[in-house]
Design a protein around this motif. Structure first.
Motif, PDB file in Angstrom:
ATOM      1  N   GLU A 110      72.659  11.948  -1.099  1.00  0.00           N
ATOM      2  CA  GLU A 110      73.109  11.097   0.008  1.00  0.00           C
ATOM      3  C   GLU A 110      73.062   9.623  -0.382  1.00  0.00           C
ATOM      4  OE1 GLU A 110      72.274  12.710   4.263  1.00  0.00           O
ATOM      5  OE2 GLU A 110      70.454  13.094   3.113  1.00  0.00           O
ATOM      6  N   ARG A 111      71.974   9.231  -1.011  1.00  0.00           N
ATOM      7  CA  ARG A 111      71.816   7.831  -1.384  1.00  0.00           C
ATOM      8  C   ARG A 111      72.870   7.391  -2.389  1.00  0.00           C
ATOM      9  NH1 ARG A 111      65.952   5.130  -2.864  1.00  0.00           N
ATOM     10  NH2 ARG A 111      66.713   3.084  -3.558  1.00  0.00           N
ATOM     11  N   LYS A 112      73.229   8.286  -3.299  1.00  0.00           N
ATOM     12  CA  LYS A 112      74.216   7.956  -4.348  1.00  0.00           C
ATOM     13  C   LYS A 112      75.642   8.327  -3.941  1.00  0.00           C
ATOM     14  CE  LYS A 112      73.007   9.047  -8.559  1.00  0.00           C
ATOM     15  NZ  LYS A 112      72.389   8.396  -9.741  1.00  0.00           N
ATOM     16  N   LYS A 113      75.752   8.886  -2.708  1.00  0.00           N
ATOM     17  CA  LYS A 113      77.055   9.296  -2.175  1.00  0.00           C
ATOM     18  C   LYS A 113      77.728  10.331  -3.072  1.00  0.00           C
ATOM     19  CE  LYS A 113      77.757   4.852   0.169  1.00  0.00           C
ATOM     20  NZ  LYS A 113      77.159   5.345   1.430  1.00  0.00           N
ATOM     21  N   GLU A 114      76.938  11.247  -3.568  1.00  0.00           N
ATOM     22  CA  GLU A 114      77.451  12.375  -4.368  1.00  0.00           C
ATOM     23  C   GLU A 114      77.624  13.569  -3.437  1.00  0.00           C
ATOM     24  OE1 GLU A 114      75.151  13.352  -7.814  1.00  0.00           O
ATOM     25  OE2 GLU A 114      75.111  11.295  -8.564  1.00  0.00           O
ATOM     26  N   TRP A 115      78.768  13.611  -2.772  1.00  0.00           N
ATOM     27  CA  TRP A 115      78.945  14.619  -1.732  1.00  0.00           C
ATOM     28  C   TRP A 115      79.113  16.017  -2.300  1.00  0.00           C
ATOM     29  CZ3 TRP A 115      76.710  11.935   1.405  1.00  0.00           C
ATOM     30  CH2 TRP A 115      77.036  10.611   1.669  1.00  0.00           C
ATOM     31  N   THR A 116      79.653  16.143  -3.485  1.00  0.00           N
ATOM     32  CA  THR A 116      79.746  17.479  -4.106  1.00  0.00           C
ATOM     33  C   THR A 116      78.353  18.021  -4.395  1.00  0.00           C
ATOM     34  OG1 THR A 116      81.897  16.997  -5.093  1.00  0.00           O
ATOM     35  CG2 THR A 116      80.617  18.792  -6.068  1.00  0.00           C
ATOM     36  N   SER A 117      77.489  17.149  -4.902  1.00  0.00           N
ATOM     37  CA  SER A 117      76.102  17.571  -5.134  1.00  0.00           C
ATOM     38  C   SER A 117      75.429  17.983  -3.824  1.00  0.00           C
ATOM     39  CB  SER A 117      75.289  16.443  -5.790  1.00  0.00           C
ATOM     40  OG  SER A 117      75.540  16.350  -7.173  1.00  0.00           O
ATOM     41  N   LEU A 118      75.700  17.245  -2.754  1.00  0.00           N
ATOM     42  CA  LEU A 118      75.097  17.569  -1.466  1.00  0.00           C
ATOM     43  C   LEU A 118      75.555  18.941  -0.982  1.00  0.00           C
ATOM     44  CD1 LEU A 118      73.227  16.541   0.747  1.00  0.00           C
ATOM     45  CD2 LEU A 118      75.226  15.570   1.896  1.00  0.00           C
ATOM     46  N   GLU A 119      76.834  19.243  -1.151  1.00  0.00           N
ATOM     47  CA  GLU A 119      77.334  20.572  -0.765  1.00  0.00           C
ATOM     48  C   GLU A 119      76.661  21.655  -1.602  1.00  0.00           C
ATOM     49  OE1 GLU A 119      81.588  22.882  -0.113  1.00  0.00           O
ATOM     50  OE2 GLU A 119      81.411  21.402  -1.725  1.00  0.00           O
ATOM     51  N   GLN A 120      76.503  21.405  -2.890  1.00  0.00           N
ATOM     52  CA  GLN A 120      75.874  22.396  -3.761  1.00  0.00           C
ATOM     53  C   GLN A 120      74.404  22.610  -3.400  1.00  0.00           C
ATOM     54  OE1 GLN A 120      77.031  20.283  -7.360  1.00  0.00           O
ATOM     55  NE2 GLN A 120      78.346  21.995  -7.985  1.00  0.00           N
ATOM     56  N   VAL A 121      73.729  21.531  -3.047  1.00  0.00           N
ATOM     57  CA  VAL A 121      72.334  21.643  -2.610  1.00  0.00           C
ATOM     58  C   VAL A 121      72.253  22.471  -1.328  1.00  0.00           C
ATOM     59  CG1 VAL A 121      70.352  20.373  -1.707  1.00  0.00           C
ATOM     60  CG2 VAL A 121      71.550  19.515  -3.701  1.00  0.00           C
ATOM     61  N   ALA A 122      73.177  22.236  -0.409  1.00  0.00           N
ATOM     62  CA  ALA A 122      73.188  22.987   0.851  1.00  0.00           C
ATOM     63  C   ALA A 122      73.383  24.475   0.594  1.00  0.00           C
ATOM     64  CB  ALA A 122      74.289  22.451   1.761  1.00  0.00           C
ATOM     65  N   GLN A 123      74.311  24.806  -0.292  1.00  0.00           N
ATOM     66  CA  GLN A 123      74.552  26.218  -0.621  1.00  0.00           C
ATOM     67  C   GLN A 123      73.323  26.846  -1.280  1.00  0.00           C
ATOM     68  OE1 GLN A 123      78.049  25.703  -3.043  1.00  0.00           O
ATOM     69  NE2 GLN A 123      79.443  25.727  -1.286  1.00  0.00           N
ATOM     70  N   LEU A 124      72.671  26.090  -2.159  1.00  0.00           N
ATOM     71  CA  LEU A 124      71.467  26.593  -2.809  1.00  0.00           C
ATOM     72  C   LEU A 124      70.343  26.797  -1.792  1.00  0.00           C
ATOM     73  CD1 LEU A 124      69.967  27.244  -5.499  1.00  0.00           C
ATOM     74  CD2 LEU A 124      69.282  24.837  -5.551  1.00  0.00           C
ATOM     75  N   ALA A 125      70.191  25.857  -0.873  1.00  0.00           N
ATOM     76  CA  ALA A 125      69.152  25.971   0.149  1.00  0.00           C
ATOM     77  C   ALA A 125      69.366  27.202   1.028  1.00  0.00           C
ATOM     78  CB  ALA A 125      69.127  24.700   1.003  1.00  0.00           C
ATOM     79  N   SER A 126      70.619  27.479   1.369  1.00  0.00           N
ATOM     80  CA  SER A 126      70.923  28.665   2.180  1.00  0.00           C
ATOM     81  C   SER A 126      70.593  29.951   1.434  1.00  0.00           C
ATOM     82  CB  SER A 126      72.401  28.656   2.582  1.00  0.00           C
ATOM     83  OG  SER A 126      72.682  27.568   3.433  1.00  0.00           O
ATOM     84  N   LYS A 127      70.759  29.925   0.126  1.00  0.00           N
ATOM     85  CA  LYS A 127      70.459  31.106  -0.695  1.00  0.00           C
ATOM     86  C   LYS A 127      68.962  31.279  -0.903  1.00  0.00           C
ATOM     87  CE  LYS A 127      71.092  32.939  -5.372  1.00  0.00           C
ATOM     88  NZ  LYS A 127      71.661  32.680  -6.726  1.00  0.00           N
TER      89      LYS A 127
END
Length: 370
Positions: free
Chosen positions: A294-311
């Motif tokens: 979020e701080r670096k505005k890396e939205w692809t990374s944020l989506e990937q983190v969200a998917q990993l967290a759900s898993k």
């Protein structure tokens, strides 16, 4: 984090064919070992267990409780009356001979297979020795592959030529090896001198697969250095296993030129490669990487983190929260609102509460008139 019952200590009488006698073992199993039936654990093999077992086992239990190292099975070999014979070496080639050769085979051909058969072990073994046994465990370095992945050498009473043999072996091996060496300013003079010679040889090795650490404790004696060295060694050897710290976040992650999600994946892949087991991605590590994204505005990374967290943590709000944040930042407010609302029955994590998610959903609804 590991919680629940204290570690289990088991005594075993092991009848050795190689030694033609019975040896007593002392084994500490991790907390909740019986409950976590699918989990495997590294082995910490302790020579001189008559006096080394408790300080090693206590530190392993403590550090693993706080997730500073993986939980491990601690196996101690009682050697009070046999120590000198166990480490016996030839006076011409300085390699194990007679009872020493039998003890060498006992460890590799009987003891380790027995532990692997009867307990849930990962393919990582850290050996711990002091003085005479700290010399003996180095002989396993000369095998291909070496029996042990890690060597915790406390004030070693090295056989002749051993300082050069160790360095030569490590300079040639393709295997990942962790080697920790310790002495103290008040160590026994002959032992301190040869330990420092070994240290000089070890400093010349510059290979990515060799992880070498050295401590010279000011004021420590041959015996007191043990209490200082064990926690220091565990911190060094298992440093990659520790949760992401504020220092890691500030000094490394925020300055990365590559996506922050790659850092997280590399960390856990390295843990698996080094220690031989997969481990669940910690909630705190997910939060740290998501915050950096979020701080670096890396939205692809944020989506990937969200998917990993759900898993990794499907029963918590982590995946929903960060996926909602991704949708908000990438121009899909309706998806964000519905994602937040869908987390109503999930478990809260830290600062991420159900009320917080519902408030974000309500704000989107008001702002966009959904």
């Amino acid at each position: 984090m590991v919680t629940g019952l204290s570690s289990q200590v088991i005594y075993e009488e092991f009848n050795s064919t190689k030694l033609q006698e019975t040896r007593r073992l002392k084994i500490q199993l991790p907390r909740n070992y019986d409950a976590n039936t699918e989990k495997v654990y590294p082995i910490v093999l302790v020579f001189d267990a008559d006096y080394l077992f408790e300080p090693v086992a206590g530190n392993v239990d403590y550090y693993s409780y706080w997730e500073e190292m993986p939980e491990a099975i601690v196996v101690g070999i009682m050697q009070g009356r046999t120590r000198d014979f166990d480490g016996q070496y030839d006076e011409t080639n300085f390699l194990p001979t007679e009872k020493g050769a039998d003890f060498f085979e006992f460890i590799g051909l009987e003891l380790i297979p027995h532990i692997d058969k009867n307990y849930r072990t990962a393919k990582f073994i850290l050996a711990v020795g002091h003085e005479f046994t700290a010399n003996f465990m180095n002989y396993y370095l000369f095998k291909d592959p070496p029996l042990f992945n890690g060597y915790l050498s406390l004030s070693p009473d090295l056989a002749p030529m051993m300082d050069s043999r160790i360095a030569e072996s490590l300079s040639k091996t393709p295997h990942k090896i962790f080697y920790y060496l310790a002495t103290g300013s008040n160590d026994l003079k002959p032992i301190r001198e040869v330990t420092l010679e070994l240290h000089e040889n070890m400093k010349t090795i510059n290979k990515e697969n060799i992880h070498y650490y050295f401590d010279d404790f000011e004021g420590a004696s041959h015996y007191s250095l043990v209490g200082k060295a064990i926690p220091s060694a565990l911190e060094e050897i298992f440093s990659i296993f520790r949760p992401i710290s504020k220092k890691d976040y500030d000094e490394i992650i925020l300055n990365l030129k590559t996506p922050v999600f790659e850092y997280l994946m590399t960390k856990y892949t390295t843990i698996e490669d080094l220690f031989g087991f997969k481990t669940e991605v910690r909630e705190n590590d997910i939060i740290a990487i998501a915050s950096a994204a979020e701080r670096k505005k890396e939205w692809t990374s944020l989506e990937q983190v969200a998917q990993l967290a759900s898993k990794e943590h499907p029963d918590t709000v982590l995946g929903s929260y960060y996926l909602g944040r991704f949708f908000e930042e990438t121009g899909e407010p309706k998806k964000a609102m519905r994602t937040y609302q869908s987390a109503f029955e999930l478990e809260e994590v830290g600062f991420i509460t159900i009320d917080m998610l519902l408030d974000r959903a309500d704000k989107i609804k008001q702002d966009f008139g959904f």
